[in-house]
Design a protein around this motif. Structure first.
Motif, PDB file in Angstrom:
ATOM      1  N   ASP A 167       0.836  -1.205   0.000  1.00 29.98           N
ATOM      2  CA  ASP A 167       0.000   0.000   0.000  1.00 29.98           C
ATOM      3  C   ASP A 167       0.871   1.256   0.000  1.00 29.98           C
ATOM      4  N   MET A 168       1.935   1.261   0.784  1.00 29.85           N
ATOM      5  CA  MET A 168       2.820   2.433   0.858  1.00 29.85           C
ATOM      6  C   MET A 168       3.514   2.695  -0.478  1.00 29.85           C
ATOM      7  N   HIS A 169       3.974   1.615  -1.152  1.00 31.14           N
ATOM      8  CA  HIS A 169       4.595   1.792  -2.466  1.00 31.14           C
ATOM      9  C   HIS A 169       3.578   2.319  -3.477  1.00 31.14           C
ATOM     10  N   THR A 170       2.375   1.774  -3.450  1.00 35.78           N
ATOM     11  CA  THR A 170       1.329   2.220  -4.372  1.00 35.78           C
ATOM     12  C   THR A 170       0.984   3.679  -4.108  1.00 35.78           C
ATOM     13  N   PHE A 171       0.875   4.073  -2.829  1.00 33.99           N
ATOM     14  CA  PHE A 171       0.590   5.465  -2.468  1.00 33.99           C
ATOM     15  C   PHE A 171       1.688   6.403  -2.975  1.00 33.99           C
ATOM     16  N   ALA A 172       2.928   6.032  -2.762  1.00 32.41           N
ATOM     17  CA  ALA A 172       4.050   6.909  -3.109  1.00 32.41           C
ATOM     18  C   ALA A 172       4.239   7.050  -4.618  1.00 32.41           C
ATOM     19  N   ASP A 173       4.055   5.958  -5.361  1.00 33.08           N
ATOM     20  CA  ASP A 173       4.413   5.952  -6.783  1.00 33.08           C
ATOM     21  C   ASP A 173       3.247   5.672  -7.729  1.00 33.08           C
ATOM     22  N   ALA A 174       2.047   5.398  -7.190  1.00 35.57           N
ATOM     23  CA  ALA A 174       0.887   4.996  -8.001  1.00 35.57           C
ATOM     24  C   ALA A 174       1.211   3.747  -8.822  1.00 35.57           C
ATOM     25  N   ARG A 175       2.033   2.895  -8.231  1.00 34.22           N
ATOM     26  CA  ARG A 175       2.387   1.628  -8.873  1.00 34.22           C
ATOM     27  C   ARG A 175       3.021   0.720  -7.831  1.00 34.22           C
ATOM     28  N   ILE A 176       2.988  -0.572  -8.096  1.00 35.90           N
ATOM     29  CA  ILE A 176       3.729  -1.543  -7.309  1.00 35.90           C
ATOM     30  C   ILE A 176       4.339  -2.514  -8.318  1.00 35.90           C
ATOM     31  N   GLY A 177       5.665  -2.480  -8.442  1.00 38.83           N
ATOM     32  CA  GLY A 177       6.332  -3.280  -9.469  1.00 38.83           C
ATOM     33  C   GLY A 177       5.879  -2.831 -10.848  1.00 38.83           C
ATOM     34  N   ASP A 178       5.428  -3.794 -11.670  1.00 35.02           N
ATOM     35  CA  ASP A 178       4.964  -3.498 -13.031  1.00 35.02           C
ATOM     36  C   ASP A 178       3.499  -3.090 -13.086  1.00 35.02           C
ATOM     37  N   THR A 179       2.795  -3.160 -11.955  1.00 34.05           N
ATOM     38  CA  THR A 179       1.372  -2.832 -11.926  1.00 34.05           C
ATOM     39  C   THR A 179       1.202  -1.338 -11.672  1.00 34.05           C
ATOM     40  N   VAL A 180       0.664  -0.632 -12.668  1.00 29.47           N
ATOM     41  CA  VAL A 180       0.500   0.823 -12.608  1.00 29.47           C
ATOM     42  C   VAL A 180      -0.966   1.143 -12.336  1.00 29.47           C
ATOM     43  N   LEU A 181      -1.196   2.113 -11.453  1.00 31.41           N
ATOM     44  CA  LEU A 181      -2.547   2.563 -11.144  1.00 31.41           C
ATOM     45  C   LEU A 181      -3.164   3.201 -12.381  1.00 31.41           C
ATOM     46  N   LYS A 182      -4.317   2.674 -12.817  1.00 32.83           N
ATOM     47  CA  LYS A 182      -4.993   3.207 -14.002  1.00 32.83           C
ATOM     48  C   LYS A 182      -6.315   3.865 -13.652  1.00 32.83           C
ATOM     49  N   THR A 183      -6.950   3.404 -12.582  1.00 32.14           N
ATOM     50  CA  THR A 183      -8.217   3.977 -12.127  1.00 32.14           C
ATOM     51  C   THR A 183      -8.118   4.176 -10.619  1.00 32.14           C
TER      52      THR A 183
END
Length: 121
Positions: free
Chosen positions: A73-89
């Motif tokens: 969750d922290m990585h996703t919050f900081a970068d809008a991604r985790i590994g190769d998975t990018v936040l799209k919505t």
């Protein structure tokens, strides 16, 4: 300034004073609920979203009372991604949570409304 969301009120704390103001515009309407959704790097917004509705067969409807925030969750919050998975919505973070069963769907026999549960999907 630190802002704490409370049911029906917003408490704004400053070093010298404490002020309480209503936040009616943020409260959910009928058939809605509030969700904290990530829209991009470090961009979380409290939004009204459609209510989940009645639970289906084998499902329960929970009122979430606490959510854990893990490393992903922290990585996703900081970068809008985790590994190769990018936040799209927009995304609701926090997949480890606890709550109270509000309603049970058909065929649910071992759980009852009011039961406190912890979830780790």
């Amino acid at each position: 300034m630190t802002v704490l969301a409370r049911i029906g009120r917003q408490v704004a704390r400053t070093p010298k004073q404490q002020r309480v103001t209503p936040v009616a515009r943020a409260l959910p309407r009928i058939n809605e609920m509030l969700a904290a959704r990530l829209h991009g790097p470090r961009d979380i917004r409290i939004e009204r979203v459609p209510h989940a509705g009645k639970p289906g067969p084998g499902d329960v409807l929970l009122r979430v009372t606490a959510t854990g925030i893990c490393g992903s969750d922290m990585h996703t919050f900081a970068d809008a991604r985790i590994g190769d998975t990018v936040l799209k919505t927009p995304l609701v973070l926090g997949h480890e949570f606890a709550g109270v069963i509000e309603q049970i769907g058909p065929n649910v026999t071992e759980l009852r409304p009011g039961t406190r549960v912890a979830v780790d999907p």
